[in-house]
Design a protein around this motif. Structure first.
Motif, PDB file in Angstrom:
ATOM      1  N   UNK A 158       5.691   4.316  10.276  1.00 53.48           N
ATOM      2  CA  UNK A 158       5.504   3.487  11.465  1.00 53.48           C
ATOM      3  C   UNK A 158       5.701   2.022  11.125  1.00 53.48           C
ATOM      4  N   UNK A 159       5.196   1.605   9.970  1.00 50.86           N
ATOM      5  CA  UNK A 159       5.354   0.196   9.575  1.00 50.86           C
ATOM      6  C   UNK A 159       6.826  -0.154   9.360  1.00 50.86           C
ATOM      7  N   UNK A 160       7.619   0.795   8.866  1.00 57.00           N
ATOM      8  CA  UNK A 160       9.064   0.539   8.706  1.00 57.00           C
ATOM      9  C   UNK A 160       9.709   0.334  10.076  1.00 57.00           C
ATOM     10  N   UNK A 161       9.275   1.126  11.060  1.00 58.91           N
ATOM     11  CA  UNK A 161       9.827   0.990  12.415  1.00 58.91           C
ATOM     12  C   UNK A 161       9.444  -0.370  13.006  1.00 58.91           C
ATOM     13  N   UNK A 162       8.190  -0.762  12.795  1.00 63.49           N
ATOM     14  CA  UNK A 162       7.697  -2.035  13.350  1.00 63.49           C
ATOM     15  C   UNK A 162       8.360  -3.225  12.644  1.00 63.49           C
TER      16      UNK A 162
END
Ligand code: PLP
Length: 412
Positions: free
Chosen positions: A93-97
Protein backbone atom coordinates in the motif's frame (compact mmCIF):
# COMPACT_ATOMS: atom_id res chain seq x y z
CA UNK A 1 -27.51 4.50 -12.45
CA UNK A 2 -25.65 3.60 -9.28
CA UNK A 3 -22.26 1.93 -9.68
CA UNK A 4 -22.17 -1.77 -8.79
CA UNK A 5 -18.58 -3.01 -8.24
CA UNK A 6 -19.63 -6.68 -8.22
CA UNK A 7 -21.35 -6.27 -11.57
CA UNK A 8 -18.37 -4.35 -12.91
CA UNK A 9 -15.94 -7.09 -11.83
CA UNK A 10 -18.16 -9.80 -13.33
CA UNK A 11 -18.32 -7.93 -16.63
CA UNK A 12 -14.57 -7.39 -16.82
CA UNK A 13 -12.88 -9.47 -19.51
CA UNK A 14 -12.10 -12.82 -17.84
CA UNK A 15 -8.55 -14.08 -18.14
CA UNK A 16 -8.51 -17.84 -18.76
CA UNK A 17 -5.50 -20.09 -18.11
CA UNK A 18 -3.13 -21.08 -20.86
CA UNK A 19 -4.90 -24.45 -21.28
CA UNK A 20 -8.42 -23.14 -20.85
CA UNK A 21 -8.21 -23.14 -17.07
CA UNK A 22 -10.94 -21.22 -15.25
CA UNK A 23 -8.20 -19.30 -13.43
CA UNK A 24 -5.50 -17.41 -15.27
CA UNK A 25 -2.04 -18.92 -15.65
CA UNK A 26 0.90 -17.52 -13.76
CA UNK A 27 3.45 -15.86 -16.04
CA UNK A 28 6.51 -16.16 -13.84
CA UNK A 29 9.11 -15.07 -16.40
CA UNK A 30 11.03 -11.93 -15.67
CA UNK A 31 11.86 -11.39 -19.33
CA UNK A 32 9.96 -11.91 -22.59
CA UNK A 33 11.05 -12.96 -26.06
CA UNK A 34 10.55 -10.66 -29.00
CA UNK A 35 10.34 -12.31 -32.42
CA UNK A 36 11.12 -9.23 -34.42
CA UNK A 37 13.91 -6.89 -33.24
CA UNK A 38 12.14 -4.00 -34.97
CA UNK A 39 9.35 -3.95 -32.37
CA UNK A 40 11.73 -3.60 -29.40
CA UNK A 41 11.90 0.24 -29.59
CA UNK A 42 8.08 0.44 -29.75
CA UNK A 43 7.78 -1.68 -26.61
CA UNK A 44 10.31 0.54 -24.86
CA UNK A 45 8.27 3.59 -25.80
CA UNK A 46 5.07 2.05 -24.39
CA UNK A 47 3.40 1.83 -27.81
CA UNK A 48 3.08 -1.94 -27.75
CA UNK A 49 2.63 -2.70 -24.04
CA UNK A 50 -0.41 -4.38 -22.47
CA UNK A 51 -2.29 -1.11 -22.32
CA UNK A 52 -2.06 -0.99 -26.11
CA UNK A 53 -3.26 -4.60 -26.18
CA UNK A 54 -6.22 -3.52 -24.09
CA UNK A 55 -7.16 -1.19 -26.91
CA UNK A 56 -6.88 -4.01 -29.44
CA UNK A 57 -3.58 -3.12 -31.04
CA UNK A 58 -1.54 -6.13 -29.90
CA UNK A 59 0.46 -6.57 -26.72
CA UNK A 60 4.09 -7.22 -26.03
CA UNK A 61 5.87 -7.56 -22.73
CA UNK A 62 9.39 -6.49 -21.97
CA UNK A 63 10.67 -7.11 -18.45
CA UNK A 64 9.00 -8.11 -15.17
CA UNK A 65 9.55 -4.81 -13.37
CA UNK A 66 7.74 -3.15 -16.25
CA UNK A 67 4.35 -4.77 -16.98
CA UNK A 68 3.90 -8.46 -16.15
CA UNK A 69 0.80 -10.19 -17.63
CA UNK A 70 -0.38 -11.76 -14.35
CA UNK A 71 0.17 -8.62 -12.29
CA UNK A 72 -1.48 -6.65 -15.06
CA UNK A 73 -4.63 -8.79 -14.91
CA UNK A 74 -4.92 -8.35 -11.14
CA UNK A 75 -4.69 -4.57 -11.65
CA UNK A 76 -7.33 -4.79 -14.36
CA UNK A 77 -9.69 -6.63 -11.98
CA UNK A 78 -9.14 -4.15 -9.13
CA UNK A 79 -9.71 -1.28 -11.56
CA UNK A 80 -13.03 -2.91 -12.54
CA UNK A 81 -14.05 -2.85 -8.87
CA UNK A 82 -13.00 0.80 -8.66
CA UNK A 83 -14.57 1.84 -11.97
CA UNK A 84 -11.33 3.27 -13.38
CA UNK A 85 -9.89 2.92 -16.85
CA UNK A 86 -6.75 1.12 -15.65
CA UNK A 87 -4.96 -0.24 -12.61
CA UNK A 88 -1.67 -1.83 -11.72
CA UNK A 89 -0.73 -3.81 -8.64
CA UNK A 90 2.48 -3.21 -6.68
CA UNK A 91 4.38 -4.46 -3.68
CA UNK A 92 2.55 -2.64 -0.87
CA UNK A 93 0.00 0.00 0.00
CA UNK A 94 2.83 2.39 0.81
CA UNK A 95 4.34 1.77 -2.65
CA UNK A 96 0.98 2.68 -4.21
CA UNK A 97 0.71 5.83 -2.08
CA UNK A 98 4.30 7.03 -2.43
CA UNK A 99 4.52 6.06 -6.11
CA UNK A 100 1.36 7.89 -7.11
CA UNK A 101 2.11 11.04 -5.07
CA UNK A 102 5.70 11.26 -6.34
CA UNK A 103 4.49 10.79 -9.91
CA UNK A 104 2.39 13.96 -9.59
CA UNK A 105 4.97 16.20 -7.89
CA UNK A 106 8.24 17.90 -8.65
CA UNK A 107 10.56 19.70 -6.20
CA UNK A 108 8.80 22.80 -4.85
CA UNK A 109 5.31 21.38 -5.46
CA UNK A 110 2.86 20.94 -2.62
CA UNK A 111 0.36 18.42 -1.30
CA UNK A 112 -2.74 19.14 0.77
CA UNK A 113 -3.59 16.11 2.89
CA UNK A 114 -6.16 15.08 5.44
CA UNK A 115 -4.78 15.21 8.98
CA UNK A 116 -6.36 11.87 9.90
CA UNK A 117 -4.56 9.34 7.77
CA UNK A 118 -2.56 6.16 8.33
CA UNK A 119 0.61 6.94 10.34
CA UNK A 120 2.95 5.63 7.63
CA UNK A 121 1.40 7.92 5.02
CA UNK A 122 1.55 10.80 7.49
CA UNK A 123 5.26 10.17 8.11
CA UNK A 124 5.92 9.85 4.36
CA UNK A 125 4.29 13.23 3.67
CA UNK A 126 5.52 15.09 6.74
CA UNK A 127 9.04 13.72 7.25
CA UNK A 128 10.24 11.90 4.14
CA UNK A 129 8.98 13.85 1.12
CA UNK A 130 10.13 17.38 2.06
CA UNK A 131 13.64 16.20 2.95
CA UNK A 132 14.13 13.90 -0.03
CA UNK A 133 12.20 15.75 -2.72
CA UNK A 134 11.38 19.26 -1.52
CA UNK A 135 7.63 18.53 -1.73
CA UNK A 136 5.80 20.09 1.22
CA UNK A 137 2.47 18.97 2.69
CA UNK A 138 -0.17 21.02 4.48
CA UNK A 139 -2.43 18.91 6.69
CA UNK A 140 -6.06 19.94 7.09
CA UNK A 141 -9.35 18.70 8.45
CA UNK A 142 -10.64 17.19 5.20
CA UNK A 143 -14.27 17.73 6.27
CA UNK A 144 -13.61 21.50 6.53
CA UNK A 145 -13.85 22.46 2.87
CA UNK A 146 -12.82 26.07 3.46
CA UNK A 147 -9.67 24.78 5.14
CA UNK A 148 -8.96 22.55 2.12
CA UNK A 149 -9.53 25.47 -0.26
CA UNK A 150 -7.38 27.84 1.79
CA UNK A 151 -4.51 25.38 2.00
CA UNK A 152 -4.26 25.02 -1.79
CA UNK A 153 -1.67 27.22 -3.50
CA UNK A 154 -0.63 27.47 -7.13
CA UNK A 155 2.05 24.86 -6.34
CA UNK A 156 -0.48 22.29 -5.07
CA UNK A 157 -0.49 19.25 -7.33
CA UNK A 158 -2.22 16.72 -5.10
CA UNK A 159 -5.04 16.62 -2.58
CA UNK A 160 -4.70 13.39 -0.62
CA UNK A 161 -7.27 11.74 1.61
CA UNK A 162 -8.56 8.40 2.80
CA UNK A 163 -12.21 7.69 2.02
CA UNK A 164 -12.72 6.64 5.62
CA UNK A 165 -9.81 7.64 7.75
CA UNK A 166 -7.54 5.61 9.92
CA UNK A 167 -8.43 5.42 12.79
CA UNK A 168 -11.14 8.03 13.46
CA UNK A 169 -13.46 6.83 10.66
CA UNK A 170 -13.82 10.37 9.35
CA UNK A 171 -15.56 10.18 5.98
CA UNK A 172 -14.40 12.46 3.17
CA UNK A 173 -17.05 14.10 1.01
CA UNK A 174 -15.25 12.97 -2.14
CA UNK A 175 -17.37 14.83 -4.75
CA UNK A 176 -16.97 18.12 -2.87
CA UNK A 177 -13.21 17.71 -2.34
CA UNK A 178 -12.74 16.57 -5.97
CA UNK A 179 -14.46 19.75 -7.13
CA UNK A 180 -12.16 21.90 -4.99
CA UNK A 181 -9.03 20.04 -6.18
CA UNK A 182 -10.02 20.23 -9.84
CA UNK A 183 -10.86 23.93 -9.62
CA UNK A 184 -7.17 24.40 -8.75
CA UNK A 185 -5.82 21.89 -11.29
CA UNK A 186 -4.77 19.49 -8.56
CA UNK A 187 -5.33 15.74 -8.66
CA UNK A 188 -7.39 14.05 -5.96
CA UNK A 189 -5.71 10.85 -4.75
CA UNK A 190 -7.88 8.72 -2.47
CA UNK A 191 -6.75 5.82 -0.31
CA UNK A 192 -9.75 3.46 -0.34
CA UNK A 193 -8.20 0.75 1.85
CA UNK A 194 -10.99 0.81 4.50
CA UNK A 195 -13.86 0.77 2.03
CA UNK A 196 -13.33 -1.47 -1.01
CA UNK A 197 -16.70 -2.22 -2.67
CA UNK A 198 -18.42 0.16 -0.21
CA UNK A 199 -17.24 3.35 -1.91
CA UNK A 200 -15.84 3.79 -5.42
CA UNK A 201 -14.03 7.14 -5.15
CA UNK A 202 -13.31 7.48 -8.90
CA UNK A 203 -17.06 7.44 -9.61
CA UNK A 204 -17.25 10.56 -7.41
CA UNK A 205 -14.39 12.43 -9.04
CA UNK A 206 -11.15 11.01 -7.58
CA UNK A 207 -8.39 10.93 -10.19
CA UNK A 208 -6.36 8.16 -8.57
CA UNK A 209 -7.49 5.47 -6.12
CA UNK A 210 -4.90 3.59 -4.10
CA UNK A 211 -5.24 0.49 -1.97
CA UNK A 212 -3.34 -1.41 0.64
CA UNK A 213 -4.45 -4.78 -0.73
CA UNK A 214 -2.84 -6.15 2.45
CA UNK A 215 -6.14 -5.44 4.25
CA UNK A 216 -9.69 -6.32 3.14
CA UNK A 217 -8.87 -7.19 -0.48
CA UNK A 218 -6.46 -9.91 0.65
CA UNK A 219 -8.56 -10.76 3.70
CA UNK A 220 -6.11 -13.28 5.16
CA UNK A 221 -3.33 -11.07 6.63
CA UNK A 222 -0.73 -13.10 4.77
CA UNK A 223 0.35 -10.82 1.90
CA UNK A 224 1.65 -7.25 1.73
CA UNK A 225 0.44 -5.70 -1.52
CA UNK A 226 -0.97 -2.56 -3.10
CA UNK A 227 -2.67 -1.20 -6.19
CA UNK A 228 -2.96 2.07 -8.09
CA UNK A 229 -6.13 2.69 -10.13
CA UNK A 230 -6.59 5.60 -12.50
CA UNK A 231 -6.43 6.61 -16.14
CA UNK A 232 -4.40 4.64 -18.67
CA UNK A 233 -2.33 7.78 -19.20
CA UNK A 234 -1.40 7.89 -15.51
CA UNK A 235 -0.53 4.18 -15.44
CA UNK A 236 1.72 4.61 -18.47
CA UNK A 237 3.36 7.59 -16.70
CA UNK A 238 4.06 5.39 -13.67
CA UNK A 239 5.73 2.87 -15.97
CA UNK A 240 7.66 5.38 -18.06
CA UNK A 241 11.20 4.12 -18.55
CA UNK A 242 12.71 7.53 -17.77
CA UNK A 243 10.35 9.12 -15.25
CA UNK A 244 7.99 6.43 -13.96
CA UNK A 245 8.01 5.91 -10.21
CA UNK A 246 6.75 2.31 -10.38
CA UNK A 247 9.27 1.47 -13.08
CA UNK A 248 12.23 3.23 -11.49
CA UNK A 249 11.66 2.90 -7.74
CA UNK A 250 10.75 -0.71 -8.46
CA UNK A 251 8.07 -1.78 -5.92
CA UNK A 252 7.16 -4.74 -8.12
CA UNK A 253 4.57 -7.38 -7.22
CA UNK A 254 5.54 -11.00 -7.78
CA UNK A 255 3.22 -12.66 -10.34
CA UNK A 256 2.65 -15.65 -8.03
CA UNK A 257 1.24 -13.22 -5.45
CA UNK A 258 -0.86 -11.52 -8.12
CA UNK A 259 -2.38 -14.88 -9.02
CA UNK A 260 -3.11 -15.70 -5.38
CA UNK A 261 -4.82 -12.34 -4.86
CA UNK A 262 -6.85 -12.63 -8.05
CA UNK A 263 -8.63 -15.67 -6.59
CA UNK A 264 -9.78 -13.60 -3.58
CA UNK A 265 -11.50 -10.81 -5.49
CA UNK A 266 -14.67 -12.74 -6.43
CA UNK A 267 -15.63 -13.15 -2.75
CA UNK A 268 -14.50 -9.70 -1.59
CA UNK A 269 -18.08 -8.37 -1.78
CA UNK A 270 -19.44 -11.22 0.38
CA UNK A 271 -16.70 -10.76 2.94
CA UNK A 272 -17.14 -6.98 3.14
CA UNK A 273 -20.91 -7.43 3.58
CA UNK A 274 -20.40 -9.75 6.57
CA UNK A 275 -17.69 -7.54 8.16
CA UNK A 276 -20.15 -4.64 7.86
CA UNK A 277 -23.18 -6.56 9.16
CA UNK A 278 -21.37 -7.60 12.32
CA UNK A 279 -19.75 -4.21 12.90
CA UNK A 280 -23.13 -2.45 12.56
CA UNK A 281 -24.81 -4.91 14.94
CA UNK A 282 -22.12 -4.40 17.58
CA UNK A 283 -22.08 -0.61 17.09
CA UNK A 284 -25.87 -0.35 17.50
CA UNK A 285 -25.88 -2.50 20.61
CA UNK A 286 -22.97 -0.56 22.12
CA UNK A 287 -24.66 2.76 21.43
CA UNK A 288 -27.93 1.51 22.95
CA UNK A 289 -26.00 0.57 26.07
CA UNK A 290 -24.37 4.00 26.36
CA UNK A 291 -20.83 3.06 25.27
CA UNK A 292 -18.89 5.73 23.39
CA UNK A 293 -18.66 4.08 19.97
CA UNK A 294 -17.45 5.47 16.65
CA UNK A 295 -19.11 3.86 13.62
CA UNK A 296 -20.16 5.67 10.44
CA UNK A 297 -23.19 3.40 10.08
CA UNK A 298 -24.76 5.02 13.16
CA UNK A 299 -26.91 8.04 12.51
CA UNK A 300 -25.16 9.75 15.41
CA UNK A 301 -21.81 9.58 13.55
CA UNK A 302 -21.00 13.10 12.26
CA UNK A 303 -20.33 11.82 8.72
CA UNK A 304 -23.12 9.26 8.44
CA UNK A 305 -24.95 11.32 5.82
CA UNK A 306 -21.76 11.89 3.82
CA UNK A 307 -21.16 8.16 3.65
CA UNK A 308 -24.78 7.41 2.74
CA UNK A 309 -24.43 9.93 -0.11
CA UNK A 310 -21.39 8.23 -1.68
CA UNK A 311 -21.70 4.55 -0.76
CA UNK A 312 -22.56 1.75 -3.16
CA UNK A 313 -25.63 -0.28 -2.30
CA UNK A 314 -25.42 -3.56 -0.44
CA UNK A 315 -22.02 -3.57 1.30
CA UNK A 316 -22.86 -1.81 4.54
CA UNK A 317 -20.76 0.78 6.34
CA UNK A 318 -17.51 -1.16 6.76
CA UNK A 319 -15.86 -3.47 9.24
CA UNK A 320 -14.03 -0.90 11.37
CA UNK A 321 -15.34 0.50 14.61
CA UNK A 322 -13.84 2.50 17.43
CA UNK A 323 -14.57 2.34 21.15
CA UNK A 324 -13.37 5.13 23.39
CA UNK A 325 -12.48 3.42 26.64
CA UNK A 326 -11.54 6.71 28.31
CA UNK A 327 -7.86 6.05 29.00
CA UNK A 328 -4.80 4.26 27.68
CA UNK A 329 -4.84 1.97 30.76
CA UNK A 330 -8.43 0.89 30.17
CA UNK A 331 -7.72 0.38 26.47
CA UNK A 332 -4.79 -1.91 27.28
CA UNK A 333 -6.80 -3.82 29.92
CA UNK A 334 -9.64 -4.40 27.44
CA UNK A 335 -7.31 -5.57 24.66
CA UNK A 336 -5.43 -7.91 26.95
CA UNK A 337 -8.64 -9.45 28.32
CA UNK A 338 -10.40 -9.79 24.96
CA UNK A 339 -7.42 -11.56 23.42
CA UNK A 340 -5.98 -13.61 26.25
CA UNK A 341 -9.09 -14.54 28.21
CA UNK A 342 -12.00 -14.44 25.76
CA UNK A 343 -10.18 -15.20 22.48
CA UNK A 344 -12.45 -12.56 20.93
CA UNK A 345 -9.75 -11.47 18.52
CA UNK A 346 -6.07 -10.65 18.22
CA UNK A 347 -4.16 -7.71 19.62
CA UNK A 348 -2.50 -6.84 16.34
CA UNK A 349 -2.25 -3.92 13.97
CA UNK A 350 -3.69 -4.15 10.46
CA UNK A 351 -7.29 -4.80 9.50
CA UNK A 352 -9.55 -6.63 7.09
CA UNK A 353 -8.63 -10.08 8.46
CA UNK A 354 -11.25 -12.82 8.82
CA UNK A 355 -10.74 -12.73 12.60
CA UNK A 356 -11.13 -9.59 14.65
CA UNK A 357 -7.98 -7.46 15.00
CA UNK A 358 -7.72 -4.90 17.80
CA UNK A 359 -5.29 -2.13 18.65
CA UNK A 360 -5.00 1.06 20.67
CA UNK A 361 -4.42 3.49 17.81
CA UNK A 362 -2.52 6.22 19.66
CA UNK A 363 0.05 3.67 20.83
CA UNK A 364 0.34 1.75 17.57
CA UNK A 365 -0.70 2.63 14.00
CA UNK A 366 -0.81 6.38 14.76
CA UNK A 367 2.28 6.50 16.98
CA UNK A 368 4.07 8.53 14.28
CA UNK A 369 1.88 11.48 15.34
CA UNK A 370 2.90 13.80 18.20
CA UNK A 371 0.49 14.37 21.13
CA UNK A 372 -0.69 17.63 19.50
CA UNK A 373 -1.17 15.94 16.12
CA UNK A 374 -3.10 13.12 17.80
CA UNK A 375 -5.35 15.66 19.46
CA UNK A 376 -5.88 17.60 16.20
CA UNK A 377 -6.80 14.33 14.49
CA UNK A 378 -9.26 13.44 17.27
CA UNK A 379 -7.37 10.29 18.31
CA UNK A 380 -7.87 9.93 22.06
CA UNK A 381 -5.44 7.85 24.17
CA UNK A 382 -8.22 5.39 25.08
CA UNK A 383 -9.40 4.78 21.51
CA UNK A 384 -9.51 1.10 20.62
CA UNK A 385 -9.83 0.29 16.93
CA UNK A 386 -11.53 -2.96 16.07
CA UNK A 387 -11.54 -4.55 12.64
CA UNK A 388 -14.51 -6.85 13.10
CA UNK A 389 -14.00 -10.35 11.72
CA UNK A 390 -16.58 -12.92 10.73
CA UNK A 391 -15.42 -16.11 12.45
CA UNK A 392 -17.57 -17.88 15.06
CA UNK A 393 -21.20 -17.04 15.76
CA UNK A 394 -22.10 -13.36 15.99
CA UNK A 395 -23.88 -13.83 19.35
CA UNK A 396 -20.89 -15.68 20.84
CA UNK A 397 -18.64 -12.80 19.76
CA UNK A 398 -21.04 -10.23 21.21
CA UNK A 399 -21.08 -11.98 24.59
CA UNK A 400 -17.28 -12.00 24.62
CA UNK A 401 -17.17 -8.28 23.86
CA UNK A 402 -19.83 -7.56 26.47
CA UNK A 403 -17.83 -9.39 29.15
CA UNK A 404 -14.72 -7.44 28.19
CA UNK A 405 -16.49 -4.11 28.46
CA UNK A 406 -18.00 -5.14 31.81
CA UNK A 407 -14.51 -6.04 33.03
CA UNK A 408 -13.23 -2.50 32.44
CA UNK A 409 -16.43 -0.91 33.74
CA UNK A 410 -17.80 0.43 30.44
CA UNK A 411 -20.89 -1.77 30.74
CA UNK A 412 -22.84 -2.69 33.84
N1 PLP B 1 -3.32 2.89 3.89
C1 PLP B 1 -4.00 2.58 5.02
C2 PLP B 1 -5.33 3.19 5.27
C3 PLP B 1 -3.45 1.67 5.93
O1 PLP B 1 -4.13 1.35 7.04
C4 PLP B 1 -2.17 1.12 5.65
C5 PLP B 1 -1.52 0.15 6.57
O2 PLP B 1 -1.94 -0.05 7.68
C6 PLP B 1 -1.51 1.48 4.48
C7 PLP B 1 -2.12 2.36 3.62
C8 PLP B 1 -0.15 0.92 4.12
O3 PLP B 1 -0.31 -0.30 3.49
P1 PLP B 1 0.85 -1.43 3.39
O4 PLP B 1 1.13 -1.89 4.78
O5 PLP B 1 0.24 -2.46 2.51
O6 PLP B 1 2.02 -0.76 2.78
Amino acid sequence: MAFDPVQSLSSARHEFGEHGGVNMSIEASTTFTVLDPDVMPEIFQGELGPEAQHKGSGGCYLYGRHFNPTVYVLGRYVSAIEGTESGYACASGMAAISGSIMQCCEPGDEVVASNTIYGGTFAFLKDYLPVKTGVKTTFVDITDHDAVRNAITDRTKVVFTETMSNPTLTVCDIPAVAEIAHAHNAKLIVDNTFTPMIVSPAIHGADVVVHSITKFISGSSDIIAGCICGSTEFLLDLMDLHTGSLMLLGPTMDPRIAFELSTRLPHLGLRVREHSRRALTFAQRLEDRGVSVIYPGLESHPHHKTLVKIMNEGFGFGGLLGIDTGSREKAFELLEYLQNVERFGFLAVSLGFFDTLMSASAASTSSELSDEELEAAGISPGLVRLSIGYTNDLEVRWEQLERGLRKIGLLK
